[in-house]
Write a protein that holds these residues in place. Structure first.
Motif, PDB file in Angstrom:
ATOM      1  N   GLU A  36       0.922  -1.212  -0.185  1.00 25.25           N
ATOM      2  CA  GLU A  36      -0.076   0.095   0.152  1.00 25.25           C
ATOM      3  C   GLU A  36       0.934   1.206  -0.141  1.00 25.25           C
ATOM      4  O   GLU A  36       1.976   1.038   0.552  1.00 25.25           O
ATOM      5  CB  GLU A  36      -0.963   0.080   1.231  1.00 25.25           C
ATOM      6  CG  GLU A  36      -0.392   0.254   2.737  1.00 25.25           C
ATOM      7  CD  GLU A  36      -1.243   0.328   3.694  1.00 25.25           C
ATOM      8  OE1 GLU A  36      -2.633  -0.272   3.252  1.00 25.25           O
ATOM      9  OE2 GLU A  36      -0.977   0.438   4.834  1.00 25.25           O
ATOM     10  N   VAL A  64       1.566   5.279   0.678  1.00 29.57           N
ATOM     11  CA  VAL A  64       0.789   6.170   1.314  1.00 29.57           C
ATOM     12  C   VAL A  64       2.021   7.487   1.435  1.00 29.57           C
ATOM     13  O   VAL A  64       3.183   7.341   1.170  1.00 29.57           O
ATOM     14  CB  VAL A  64       0.952   5.970   2.846  1.00 29.57           C
ATOM     15  CG1 VAL A  64      -0.024   4.819   3.190  1.00 29.57           C
ATOM     16  CG2 VAL A  64       2.083   5.535   3.446  1.00 29.57           C
ATOM     17  N   THR A  65       1.573   8.711   1.468  1.00 27.16           N
ATOM     18  CA  THR A  65       2.241  10.101   1.782  1.00 27.16           C
ATOM     19  C   THR A  65       3.040   9.913   2.791  1.00 27.16           C
ATOM     20  O   THR A  65       2.541   9.331   3.801  1.00 27.16           O
ATOM     21  CB  THR A  65       1.125  11.291   1.430  1.00 27.16           C
ATOM     22  OG1 THR A  65       0.170  11.265   2.513  1.00 27.16           O
ATOM     23  CG2 THR A  65       0.490  11.000   0.074  1.00 27.16           C
ATOM     24  N   ASP A 106       2.412  12.095   5.233  1.00 28.18           N
ATOM     25  CA  ASP A 106       1.443  12.290   6.404  1.00 28.18           C
ATOM     26  C   ASP A 106       0.496  11.037   6.601  1.00 28.18           C
ATOM     27  O   ASP A 106      -0.361  10.726   7.585  1.00 28.18           O
ATOM     28  CB  ASP A 106       0.769  13.482   6.315  1.00 28.18           C
ATOM     29  CG  ASP A 106      -0.246  13.291   4.886  1.00 28.18           C
ATOM     30  OD1 ASP A 106      -0.066  12.402   4.333  1.00 28.18           O
ATOM     31  OD2 ASP A 106      -0.810  14.525   4.909  1.00 28.18           O
ATOM     32  N   GLY A 107       0.813   9.975   5.800  1.00 23.94           N
ATOM     33  CA  GLY A 107       0.142   8.594   6.197  1.00 23.94           C
ATOM     34  C   GLY A 107      -1.166   8.462   5.400  1.00 23.94           C
ATOM     35  O   GLY A 107      -1.819   7.468   5.603  1.00 23.94           O
ATOM     36  N   LYS A 108      -1.554   9.369   4.404  1.00 22.27           N
ATOM     37  CA  LYS A 108      -2.562   9.133   3.587  1.00 22.27           C
ATOM     38  C   LYS A 108      -2.406   8.038   2.433  1.00 22.27           C
ATOM     39  O   LYS A 108      -1.489   8.232   1.780  1.00 22.27           O
ATOM     40  CB  LYS A 108      -2.983  10.537   2.891  1.00 22.27           C
ATOM     41  CG  LYS A 108      -4.219  10.311   2.060  1.00 22.27           C
ATOM     42  CD  LYS A 108      -4.560  11.783   1.319  1.00 22.27           C
ATOM     43  CE  LYS A 108      -5.824  11.478   0.290  1.00 22.27           C
ATOM     44  NZ  LYS A 108      -5.800  12.744  -0.762  1.00 22.27           N
ATOM     45  N   LEU A 109      -3.324   7.368   2.458  1.00 23.27           N
ATOM     46  CA  LEU A 109      -3.227   6.255   1.342  1.00 23.27           C
ATOM     47  C   LEU A 109      -3.695   6.553  -0.102  1.00 23.27           C
ATOM     48  O   LEU A 109      -4.712   7.303  -0.104  1.00 23.27           O
ATOM     49  CB  LEU A 109      -4.449   5.016   1.591  1.00 23.27           C
ATOM     50  CG  LEU A 109      -4.452   4.061   0.940  1.00 23.27           C
ATOM     51  CD1 LEU A 109      -3.198   2.977   0.795  1.00 23.27           C
ATOM     52  CD2 LEU A 109      -5.699   2.951   0.951  1.00 23.27           C
ATOM     53  N   VAL A 110      -2.678   6.377  -0.864  1.00 19.00           N
ATOM     54  CA  VAL A 110      -2.885   7.230  -2.278  1.00 19.00           C
ATOM     55  C   VAL A 110      -2.887   5.866  -3.391  1.00 19.00           C
ATOM     56  O   VAL A 110      -3.260   6.217  -4.496  1.00 19.00           O
ATOM     57  CB  VAL A 110      -1.699   7.921  -2.640  1.00 19.00           C
ATOM     58  CG1 VAL A 110      -1.834   9.274  -1.698  1.00 19.00           C
ATOM     59  CG2 VAL A 110      -0.436   7.543  -2.312  1.00 19.00           C
ATOM     60  N   THR A 168      -4.997   3.430  -7.867  1.00 19.67           N
ATOM     61  CA  THR A 168      -5.330   4.407  -6.864  1.00 19.67           C
ATOM     62  C   THR A 168      -6.804   3.752  -6.354  1.00 19.67           C
ATOM     63  O   THR A 168      -7.522   3.386  -7.342  1.00 19.67           O
ATOM     64  CB  THR A 168      -5.369   5.751  -7.341  1.00 19.67           C
ATOM     65  OG1 THR A 168      -6.237   5.978  -8.330  1.00 19.67           O
ATOM     66  CG2 THR A 168      -4.063   5.813  -7.874  1.00 19.67           C
TER      67      THR A 168
END
Length: 155
Positions: free
Chosen positions: A25, A27-28, A30-34, A54
């Motif tokens: 997976e 993530v950015t 900051d932890g955002k799933l992309v 995505t």
């Protein structure tokens, strides 16, 4: 095409990018799933095939190979927007895979793309994509993602 029986053994460099194999997976910082990415070895382990998706409609694919004749890694990336990249490079002394290439935008401007994959001690991989519109004099971040391994399903 029939296989050549006298083919030399593959160079050790075909394993330089093996740290990227697996299901991830993305993530950015900051932890955002992309997105999700699956990288698998094909054709006797000589080629890595990438399948990136995505949560929306964006998707892309790449083929990555160690070109023994040119003594470098090459990536061929395509996506649903029509973007095509041909990147070349290799493993640097710090253990990072660094691939770079030039492309022309639909507006006719020349862009240099440089992507660096860095394996982390915690089992993740950082992918940092930079672009330059001045031939590599200055760089701007395009994407900074962390690949976290997806745990295999429990029986």
């Amino acid at each position: 095409m029939s296989p050549v029986s006298s083919a030399p053994p593959p160079p050790a460099e075909i394993h330089d990018f093996d740290f990227w194999l697996g299901s991830w997976e993305v993530v950015t910082p900051d932890g955002k799933l992309v997105g999700h990415n699956h990288i698998e070895a094909i054709l006797g382990g000589r080629v890595l095939r990438e399948n990136y998706t995505t949560p929306g409609t964006y998707a892309g694919r790449s083929f990555n190979i160690y070109n023994a004749a040119a003594q470098r890694w090459e990536q061929y990336w395509v996506d649903v927007t029509g973007l095509a990249l041909h990147l070349t490079g290799g493993l640097n002394p710090a253990g990072q895979m660094v691939l770079q290439g030039k492309r022309v935008t639909p507006a006719g401007t020349s862009i240099v793309d440089r992507i660096t994959w860095t394996p982390q001690a915690d089992g993740t991989v950082r992918q940092f994509w930079e672009t330059s519109s001045d031939g590599g004099e200055t760089w701007a971040p395009a994407f900074d993602g962390r690949y976290r391994p997806v745990a295999p399903p429990t029986p």
